[in-house]
Motif scaffolding. Structure first.
Motif, PDB file in Angstrom:
ATOM      1  N   ALA A  72       0.835  -1.191   0.044  1.00  0.00           N
ATOM      2  CA  ALA A  72       0.069  -0.022   0.114  1.00  0.00           C
ATOM      3  C   ALA A  72       1.048   1.321  -0.052  1.00  0.00           C
ATOM      4  O   ALA A  72       0.542   2.229  -0.708  1.00  0.00           O
ATOM      5  N   HIS A  73       1.959   1.228   0.911  1.00  0.00           N
ATOM      6  CA  HIS A  73       2.798   2.547   0.898  1.00  0.00           C
ATOM      7  C   HIS A  73       3.285   2.999  -0.283  1.00  0.00           C
ATOM      8  O   HIS A  73       3.433   3.847  -0.617  1.00  0.00           O
ATOM      9  N   GLU A  74       3.692   1.679  -1.280  1.00  0.00           N
ATOM     10  CA  GLU A  74       4.231   2.087  -2.626  1.00  0.00           C
ATOM     11  C   GLU A  74       3.283   2.598  -3.529  1.00  0.00           C
ATOM     12  O   GLU A  74       3.781   3.406  -4.221  1.00  0.00           O
ATOM     13  N   ARG A  75       1.986   2.210  -3.402  1.00  0.00           N
ATOM     14  CA  ARG A  75       1.027   2.725  -4.178  1.00  0.00           C
ATOM     15  C   ARG A  75       0.651   4.188  -4.020  1.00  0.00           C
ATOM     16  O   ARG A  75       0.619   4.727  -5.011  1.00  0.00           O
ATOM     17  N   SER A  76       0.782   4.327  -2.588  1.00  0.00           N
ATOM     18  CA  SER A  76       0.366   5.803  -2.271  1.00  0.00           C
ATOM     19  C   SER A  76       1.404   6.773  -3.020  1.00  0.00           C
ATOM     20  O   SER A  76       1.168   7.846  -3.313  1.00  0.00           O
ATOM     21  N   ARG A  77       2.803   6.054  -2.784  1.00  0.00           N
ATOM     22  CA  ARG A  77       3.823   6.869  -3.185  1.00  0.00           C
ATOM     23  C   ARG A  77       3.759   7.258  -4.782  1.00  0.00           C
ATOM     24  O   ARG A  77       4.096   8.038  -5.756  1.00  0.00           O
ATOM     25  N   LEU A  78       3.047   6.069  -5.647  1.00  0.00           N
ATOM     26  CA  LEU A  78       2.920   6.301  -7.113  1.00  0.00           C
ATOM     27  C   LEU A  78       1.875   7.094  -7.409  1.00  0.00           C
ATOM     28  O   LEU A  78       1.932   7.645  -8.436  1.00  0.00           O
ATOM     29  N   GLY A  79       0.878   7.346  -6.456  1.00  0.00           N
ATOM     30  CA  GLY A  79      -0.129   8.279  -6.943  1.00  0.00           C
ATOM     31  C   GLY A  79      -1.620   7.756  -6.704  1.00  0.00           C
ATOM     32  O   GLY A  79      -2.528   8.093  -7.387  1.00  0.00           O
ATOM     33  N   ILE A  80      -1.834   6.655  -5.741  1.00  0.00           N
ATOM     34  CA  ILE A  80      -3.297   6.334  -5.418  1.00  0.00           C
ATOM     35  C   ILE A  80      -3.438   6.703  -3.972  1.00  0.00           C
ATOM     36  O   ILE A  80      -2.652   6.187  -3.148  1.00  0.00           O
ATOM     37  N   ALA A  81      -4.407   7.434  -3.736  1.00  0.00           N
ATOM     38  CA  ALA A  81      -4.684   7.764  -2.498  1.00  0.00           C
ATOM     39  C   ALA A  81      -6.316   7.470  -2.315  1.00  0.00           C
ATOM     40  O   ALA A  81      -6.986   7.188  -3.071  1.00  0.00           O
ATOM     41  N   ARG A  82      -6.606   7.329  -1.012  1.00  0.00           N
ATOM     42  CA  ARG A  82      -8.022   6.970  -0.694  1.00  0.00           C
ATOM     43  C   ARG A  82      -8.451   7.602   0.702  1.00  0.00           C
ATOM     44  O   ARG A  82      -7.581   7.856   1.515  1.00  0.00           O
ATOM     45  N   THR A  83      -9.687   7.663   0.920  1.00  0.00           N
ATOM     46  CA  THR A  83     -10.308   7.854   2.314  1.00  0.00           C
ATOM     47  C   THR A  83     -10.877   6.552   2.719  1.00  0.00           C
ATOM     48  O   THR A  83     -11.053   5.464   2.101  1.00  0.00           O
ATOM     49  N   SER A 138     -15.344  18.986  14.333  1.00  0.00           N
ATOM     50  CA  SER A 138     -16.571  18.420  13.820  1.00  0.00           C
ATOM     51  C   SER A 138     -16.616  17.303  12.940  1.00  0.00           C
ATOM     52  O   SER A 138     -15.459  17.140  12.293  1.00  0.00           O
ATOM     53  N   ILE A 139     -17.812  16.459  12.617  1.00  0.00           N
ATOM     54  CA  ILE A 139     -17.561  15.615  11.579  1.00  0.00           C
ATOM     55  C   ILE A 139     -17.179  16.074  10.207  1.00  0.00           C
ATOM     56  O   ILE A 139     -16.423  15.377   9.703  1.00  0.00           O
ATOM     57  N   LEU A 140     -17.923  17.134   9.886  1.00  0.00           N
ATOM     58  CA  LEU A 140     -17.396  17.776   8.537  1.00  0.00           C
ATOM     59  C   LEU A 140     -15.973  18.075   8.623  1.00  0.00           C
ATOM     60  O   LEU A 140     -15.393  17.730   7.411  1.00  0.00           O
ATOM     61  N   GLU A 141     -15.524  18.534   9.575  1.00  0.00           N
ATOM     62  CA  GLU A 141     -14.194  18.993   9.743  1.00  0.00           C
ATOM     63  C   GLU A 141     -13.166  17.600   9.560  1.00  0.00           C
ATOM     64  O   GLU A 141     -11.974  17.704   8.903  1.00  0.00           O
ATOM     65  N   ILE A 142     -13.600  16.455  10.032  1.00  0.00           N
ATOM     66  CA  ILE A 142     -12.988  15.276  10.050  1.00  0.00           C
ATOM     67  C   ILE A 142     -12.956  14.805   8.780  1.00  0.00           C
ATOM     68  O   ILE A 142     -11.654  14.477   8.107  1.00  0.00           O
ATOM     69  N   LYS A 143     -14.021  14.861   7.791  1.00  0.00           N
ATOM     70  CA  LYS A 143     -13.915  14.374   6.910  1.00  0.00           C
ATOM     71  C   LYS A 143     -13.332  15.184   5.813  1.00  0.00           C
ATOM     72  O   LYS A 143     -12.319  14.574   4.773  1.00  0.00           O
ATOM     73  N   LYS A 144     -13.330  16.435   6.135  1.00  0.00           N
ATOM     74  CA  LYS A 144     -12.307  17.430   5.245  1.00  0.00           C
ATOM     75  C   LYS A 144     -10.853  17.025   5.437  1.00  0.00           C
ATOM     76  O   LYS A 144     -10.159  17.013   4.396  1.00  0.00           O
ATOM     77  N   MET A 145     -10.564  16.674   6.744  1.00  0.00           N
ATOM     78  CA  MET A 145      -9.173  16.476   6.991  1.00  0.00           C
ATOM     79  C   MET A 145      -8.723  15.244   6.412  1.00  0.00           C
ATOM     80  O   MET A 145      -7.647  15.274   5.910  1.00  0.00           O
ATOM     81  N   GLU A 146      -9.717  14.290   6.270  1.00  0.00           N
ATOM     82  CA  GLU A 146      -9.297  12.868   5.869  1.00  0.00           C
ATOM     83  C   GLU A 146      -9.111  13.195   4.264  1.00  0.00           C
ATOM     84  O   GLU A 146      -8.411  12.627   3.707  1.00  0.00           O
ATOM     85  N   ILE A 147      -9.902  14.115   3.442  1.00  0.00           N
ATOM     86  CA  ILE A 147      -9.818  14.398   2.200  1.00  0.00           C
ATOM     87  C   ILE A 147      -8.422  15.095   1.974  1.00  0.00           C
ATOM     88  O   ILE A 147      -7.838  14.769   0.948  1.00  0.00           O
ATOM     89  N   ALA A 148      -8.400  16.062   2.829  1.00  0.00           N
ATOM     90  CA  ALA A 148      -6.945  16.802   2.718  1.00  0.00           C
ATOM     91  C   ALA A 148      -5.964  15.677   2.759  1.00  0.00           C
ATOM     92  O   ALA A 148      -4.874  15.835   2.176  1.00  0.00           O
ATOM     93  N   ARG A 149      -5.909  14.658   3.803  1.00  0.00           N
ATOM     94  CA  ARG A 149      -4.825  13.982   4.015  1.00  0.00           C
ATOM     95  C   ARG A 149      -4.362  13.225   2.697  1.00  0.00           C
ATOM     96  O   ARG A 149      -3.312  13.019   2.184  1.00  0.00           O
ATOM     97  N   ALA A 150      -5.614  12.508   2.128  1.00  0.00           N
ATOM     98  CA  ALA A 150      -5.479  11.880   0.813  1.00  0.00           C
ATOM     99  C   ALA A 150      -4.875  12.880  -0.288  1.00  0.00           C
ATOM    100  O   ALA A 150      -4.110  12.385  -0.935  1.00  0.00           O
ATOM    101  N   LEU A 151      -5.414  13.983  -0.408  1.00  0.00           N
ATOM    102  CA  LEU A 151      -4.766  14.929  -1.373  1.00  0.00           C
ATOM    103  C   LEU A 151      -3.571  15.289  -0.993  1.00  0.00           C
ATOM    104  O   LEU A 151      -2.758  15.592  -2.238  1.00  0.00           O
ATOM    105  N   ALA A 152      -2.887  15.370   0.077  1.00  0.00           N
ATOM    106  CA  ALA A 152      -1.517  15.607   0.177  1.00  0.00           C
ATOM    107  C   ALA A 152      -0.700  14.632  -0.319  1.00  0.00           C
ATOM    108  O   ALA A 152       0.642  14.940  -0.773  1.00  0.00           O
TER     109      ALA A 152
END
Lengths: 239, 307, 410, 314
Positions: A72-83, A138-152
């Motif tokens: 998984a960690h290599e795929r994430s380096r390759l450019g596959i992200a997820r929440t 808040s829940i919305l903020e957590i969801k946003k944070m998880e998307i942000a983490r994937a986008l990073a």
């Protein structure tokens, strides 16, 4: 060239087949819906593509490269992200650090650079007060944070597994707009799992439908939603 | 199919190996089983606590030590046999266990598991040192004629008393099985062990169940402590080595697998005594314990990954 | 936060309460100016060290009651070594640099002594050691350490003395015949040292073999395999070197296995409470330095024993009590003869020690393999007879004749 | 500004620590050495704990370092200072080799396996009579620096400083992100590109190097070791208790815990010759019950509450 291709992807857990012979492609810049009744194998499918689980058979290709058994960690380096469907905040890290880790470990940025890009992503998503603990969000903020983490991770392919669940309709609309904008800007291929059909209709150009691990239909939402097999699958699931 | 055949071949191999050793060195099996009985009967109560309350009780051996001193005092004062004294002693230690649970462990249940570990470590130090203050480190041992009960087959004479521990271990396993599957309280305990939150939702009083299990387990340890004094000398530090041994056996069997503790003990008891039977390997008997534990744990992790 | 404050207060209260109690227990320092300070380390949580320190205090009190030494009182300062080398070394540093003691006594485990030696060397204060039997300690000390007075016999001294003892016993009692010796030894440092020493000493004169076992003191207590090896060997003299926890269980297993040697002998540092009351104990032999039966042949022993019983109302359980008592008397006597506590003068006076000790023998210091000042070199061979330890050898302090052979199991 | 002032505090404290021998006698220096040894072990244990892995094998690597150093000097004629480096490296190599097998294990199974490994090391040293001296251990011809108190103190302090420095680096670098992510959620960590096994291996090897080094310093300072002293279970349990009482997942917590328990143990022993360990045990119980997050955790919580109160004022 297609961003992501699976051929005959299958996963069996000691006899129980969770994903059965699924072949599909994802193209650059498209937002793909992945739907199906509960237990249809959507999350398992994303696990297989992102490397959290290894398939029993079949093949996964990323931009023509075989990544079927890549960790998984290599795929994430390759450019596959997820929440994740169930939220996974890293509770002992601050909000900014939660977002940074993708930039640090997938992109190999220094802490300073990673912080800067994480701040930019959070700003884009409207996430503020980044030095807080995740427990204060808040829940919305957590969801946003998880998307942000994937986008990073700066992904080329991004899977969002039920990010809208638990949000009210205003929040959902707001998040749909943001996701759509970012996907367009970054020319990502985005796979979205959702139960709220309104979200799928708004967001996606194309959907695939899974039932009992098998791909039973594919095409634009309007056509697929009239497919008798799909209707039966959902009704059967409901009954 | 293939699995079953493999298991059958495996079982046949073990039986053949045991039979071979039995003919070649009969005492390895005899003493191996006796050692296994002792290991298992001390480990089982700890396994019960670990399986249901999910606490590694580092004061496990110290509870046994306390029970042993209690029995010693009762037996010397009243002149009764430990097998009689074990019933009141078990009741008293169960009560002590319950009080200790209420006063300390319960307060730390919500804390991380490490806190519980160090809490019981503190308990272990306090109990050992308290016993040391009260009784000094000089050992005590009561003498009972039946401990030297002997059996002679041909030229071979061996002690049979220690088979008592095999019987106790088997009775503990059967008793616990009946308790956990046939009684309401036992079923509740099993449910709590598997999923405390779920059990709470169905209306089981988790706290009460934990208290009950803790008292039951310490009661069993108390009984063991009473019988332990027939075989061994007692002193303040007598319990602590058994804590680690029990912990290792439980890990080898897999947490929550109480009959497995019996199997693990037999395997260890026989392997240890096998090494002890030869001059060259005698000093290495201890290592077998730890090598086996690592092998089993690693083997299971690799197998788990494949499945 | 309130809870935290509460706990801090509870701890503070508990500690100070205990501290007050402890102060009362140890008693106040003797009156009069500038007492002679004796520093001591023992493992106070162990019966050996606990009673050792009690006996030393008894000796100090006796001497002070008789007017002290050189017109000054003695003061004993004891620090627990906790059976740990680092704690033991720190204890020596404290006694020498903080308490400014005039000399040091004490000690039990060799493992602690090894950690203390570098510190002792640094200060080169007079040490009268009551423990540490391992030859490794002597190697660690080296020949230069003339300030180290070792009361306890080295492991090889003990081995030598047993070899002499058995020779003498066989000569005097014609029915005692020993050819084969088997030693069951606990697998730790204590047992292994006993085995090595015995092998070299008995090896030539007798046929000798041995096997290790895990002592019940460390979670063992299963003697079947070692007893089986012994039984197969068929020794005339069966010896075991372990701890008090092994004493009765091993005897019980030997009976169960019908293992019946001519002499059944144990060499633990101490015996369990009430071992003599067990019917199996009758005629078991033992190695040791002291037993209450010596009161009958030694007035010093009787004085010590009665004083100990009167002061503490408990019987001395190990020889560390009379040995530690002796250490204080030897120190006091040497200071008296030296006329001061100056180290050089004290070493000279100590070297000339001639003290009729409660061990039933006169202690003098003579060279051993490496060091110059070795006190006791011999051990005693004793036998449990009717619940009492009777001295069999050396004959000059003997309290009974040996019962031989060890009775067969019924 | 805040960062700078904390640097100054650290610098002042370090200078005080280094200057201790100038105004402290041999006895406090000796006690300080004990405390510093346990402190370094507690910190190094905590460093691996930040990844969620609970090691019960501290005494194993400590003992391995002790023996490696002692035997290198005794059998190989190595310079004592060099032997400390050698022992640290040896512990690291062993940890690297073992790590491949055991770092795939999690939670209690990892803990048990490290515990079993420690016992195996002990039994091996116990049984290799000719090589390791067997149960009686090894005695070195002399103590390092001829046993001079200040020199021994500084040697131990150097080991401690190195440990603190590495721990501080773990806190401030991407190790912090990686280990915390692994502890909180391995799946999330993997999808964010964290190579879990690699980071666990790095942490395990580094902490083992530090533990081996402290073992070597210990053996050179006392001039002997035996299987029972080198692999004493106290070298596992006490650092654990110290880290927990001080507050885990930090550098300062284990330090506070080591000072608390170390000073308490020595002080109690002088005040209560018979039975001080009872009080010691009770202190551990009370602190766990009433300060479940440790001393430092309590301070952290108080600070957070204050900042929360401040935030709501705004």
């Amino acid at each position: 060239m297609s961003k992501l291709v699976t051929t005959g992807l299958t996963k069996a857990f000691s006899g129980l087949v969770a994903v059965n012979d699924v072949s599909f492609t994802m193209e650059e810049g498209e937002i793909l819906g992945i739907i199906g009744p509960n237990g249809a194998g959507k999350t398992t499918f994303i696990h297989l593509v992102s490397g959290i689980l290894m398939p029993s058979s079949g093949r996964v290709e990323f931009k023509g490269k075989d990544i079927t058994y890549m960790p998984a960690h290599e795929r994430s380096r390759l450019g596959i992200a997820r929440t994740y469907q169930l939220i996974h905040p890293l509770e002992n890290l601050k909000v900014i650090e939660n977002v940074m880790i993708g930039a640090v470990f997938s992109r190999g940025k220094s802490l300073k650079e990673a912080r800067r890009s994480a701040e930019a992503i959070c700003a884009e998503l409207g996430l503020e007060r980044l030095e807080r603990d995740t427990a204060q969000l808040s829940i919305l903020e957590i969801k946003k944070m998880e998307i942000a983490r994937a986008l990073a991770n700066e992904p080329e392919v991004l899977f969002l597994d039920e990010v809208m669940a638990g949000l009210n309709s205003d929040e959902t609309l707001q998040l749909i707009a943001t996701v759509k904008r970012i996907a367009l800007e970054r020319k990502m291929a985005v796979g979205v799992v959702e139960h709220v059909m309104g979200v799928i209709r708004e967001l996606t150009q194309r959907v695939i439908v899974l039932e009992a691990g098998e791909l039973i239909a594919e095409g634009p939402y309007e056509t697929v939603s009239k497919n008798p097999r799909v209707i039966e699958a959902y009704l059967g699931g409901a009954a | 199919m293939a699995n079953k055949r493999n298991a059958a071949i495996f079982a046949a191999l073990i039986v053949a190996a045991v039979a071979g050793i039995l003919v070649w060195r009969p005492t390895v099996i005899i003493y191996g089983l006796q050692a296994a009985g002792l290991y298992a009967s001390i480990a089982i109560p700890m396994g019960l606590i670990l399986g249901i309350v999910h606490i590694v009780n580092l004061a496990h051996g110290e509870f046994m030590m306390v029970a042993a001193y209690l029995t010693y005092m009762v037996c010397t004062a009243l002149g009764i046999d430990p097998f009689v004294a074990m019933i009141p002693v078990a009741l008293v230690t169960a009560l002590v266990g319950f009080i200790v649970y209420k006063l300390t462990i319960r307060q730390a249940l919500k804390a991380p598991e490490l806190n519980q570990l160090i809490l019981t470590f503190g308990l272990a130090i306090s109990l050992t040192q308290l016993a040391n203050l009260l009784f000094t480190s000089q050992t005590r041992k009561m003498s009972f004629g039946y401990v030297s009960a002997s059996l002679s087959i041909g030229e071979l004479s061996f002690g049979v008393y220690n088979f008592v521990f095999v019987a106790i271990a088997v009775l503990m396993v059967i008793g616990l099985r009946l308790f956990l599957t046939r009684t309401t309280a036992g079923k509740a305990a099993l449910a709590v062990g598997q999923n405390p939150k779920g059990a709470a939702i169905v209306g089981i009083d988790v706290d009460k169940t934990y208290g009950l299990v803790f008292a039951l387990a310490t009661g069993m340890v108390g009984m063991m402590g009473a019988i332990f004094i027939t075989r061994s000398s007692i002193f303040p530090a007598v319990g602590s080595p058994f804590t680690m041994k029990s912990f290792c056996l439980i890990a080898m069997a897999g947490i929550g697998n109480i009959p497995g503790i019996l199997g693990a003990s037999v395997l260890l008891g026989i392997s240890e005594n096998f090494l002890k039977a030869f001059r060259e390997t005698r000093g290495w008997a201890d290592i077998v314990f730890f090598v086996l534990i690592i092998t089993v744990i690693l083997g299971r992790s690799i197998k788990g990954k494949k499945a | 936060m309130k809870k935290a404050l509460l706990v801090i207060m509870i701890i503070a209260l508990a500690v100070s309460a205990f501290a007050m109690g402890a102060k009362e227990a140890t008693g106040t320092a003797p009156a009069g100016a500038a007492p002679i300070k004796i520093g001591a380390t023992w493992p106070l949580a162990d019966i050996t060290g606990k009673q050792g320190s009690m006996a030393a205090q008894q000796a100090v009190d006796e001497i002070n009651a008789a007017g002290g030494v050189l017109g000054r009182k003695l003061e004993l300062i004891v620090v627990d070594d906790e059976l740990k080398a680092d704690k033991g070394a720190a204890a020596i540093e404290k006694l020498v640099t903080v308490d400014n003691v005039d000399l040091l006594i004490g000690g039990m485990a060799s493992g602690v002594a090894l950690g203390q030696i570098p510190v002792m060397k640094k200060y080169a204060k007079v040490v009268i050691s009551t423990g540490a039997a391992s030859y490794k300690v002597e190697e660690g000390l080296g020949a230069e350490a003339d300030w180290y007075f070792h009361l306890h016999p080295w492991d090889y001294n003990q081995g030598q003395s047993y070899a002499d003892g058995w020779e003498a016993i066989q000569k005097k009692f014609g029915n005692v015949k020993i050819q084969k010796i088997f030693l069951a030894y606990e697998e730790g440092a204590f047992g292994k040292a006993s085995f090595d020493a015995s092998k070299t000493l008995f090896g030539g004169r007798y046929t000798f073999d041995g096997a290790p076992f895990k002592s019940a003191a460390f979670g063992g207590g299963d003697y079947a395999s070692v007893l089986e090896a012994a039984k197969k060997y068929g020794p005339d003299l069966f010896l075991w070197a372990g701890y008090d926890a092994d004493a009765l269980p091993m005897l019980e297993q030997a009976k169960a296995m019908k293992f019946n040697p001519g002499i059944y002998l144990g060499a633990p540092p101490g015996w369990p409470a009430d071992f003599g009351k067990s019917p199996l104990a009758e005629n078991v032999m033992l190695y040791g330095m002291w037993a209450p039966s010596i009161n009958g042949v030694s007035p010093a022993s009787k004085k010590f024993y009665d004083g100990f019983m009167a002061k503490y109302n408990t019987e001395p359980a190990t020889y560390f009590a009379p040995l530690s008592y002796s250490a204080v008397y030897i120190a006091a006597d040497a200071i008296k003869r030296a006329g001061s506590t100056d180290t050089a003068a004290l070493i000279k006076a100590l070297a000339a020690t001639n003290y009729a000790s409660p061990l039933g023998q006169t202690i003098t210091f003579t060279p051993s393999n490496i060091i110059k000042h070795q006190g006791v070199k011999n051990q005693k061979i004793l036998q449990w007879q009717k619940g009492r330890q009777e001295v069999i050898w050396p004959f000059e302090s003997a309290t009974a004749a040996p019962v031989y052979p060890f009775p067969a199991w019924k | 500004m805040k960062l700078k002032s904390s640097y100054i505090v650290v610098a002042v404290l370090s200078v005080i620590a280094i200057a201790f021998p100038a105004f402290l006698g041999a006895y406090p220096l000796n006690v300080a050495r004990s405390i510093m040894t346990y402190m370094a072990l507690a910190i190094s244990w905590d460093m691996l704990l930040r990844s969620g892995q609970i090691s019960f094998g501290i005494a194993g690597l400590f003992g391995l370092g002790s023996y490696a150093s002692a035997l290198a000097v005794l059998r190989g004629g190595m310079d004592p200072m060099l032997s400390i480096v050698f022992a640290a490296a040896f512990a690291g190599v062993m940890a690297y080799a073992l790590g491949f097998a055991i770092l795939r294990l999690r939670s209690m199974y990892f803990s048990i396996t490290t515990l079993a490994l420690m016992e195996i090391f002990r039994i091996v040293m116990h049984n290799l009579h000719d090589f390791s001296g067997g149960p009686e251990g090894v005695v070195l011809p002399s103590v390092i620096f001829k046993g001079a108190s200040p020199a021994l103190y500084w040697l131990c302090l150097a080991g401690l400083f190195l440990t603190i420095g590495v721990s501080w680096f773990f806190e401030k670098s991407k190790m912090h992100l990686a280990l915390t992510a692994i502890r909180n959620d391995e799946t999330s960590a993997r999808s964010s590109g964290v190579n879990i096994f690699n980071y666990l291996l790095i942490a395990f090897v580094i902490t083992s190097v530090l533990q081996g080094m402290m073992g070597a310093i210990q053996v050179q300072s006392y001039g002997f070791t035996t299987p029972d002293t080198a692999f004493d279970a106290n070298f596992t349990l006490l650092p654990l208790a110290m880290a927990l009482l001080g507050g885990i997942h930090s550098t300062i917590g284990p330090m506070a815990g080591a000072v608390l328990l170390g000073v308490a143990s020595e002080w109690l022993k002088l005040k209560i010759p018979y039975g001080h360990l009872v009080v010691y045990g009770i202190i551990i119980i009370l602190v766990i019950l009433f300060m479940p997050q440790g001393l430092f955790g309590l301070a952290r919580k108080a600070r957070r509450e204050r900042s929360k109160a401040g935030a709501s004022h705004e």
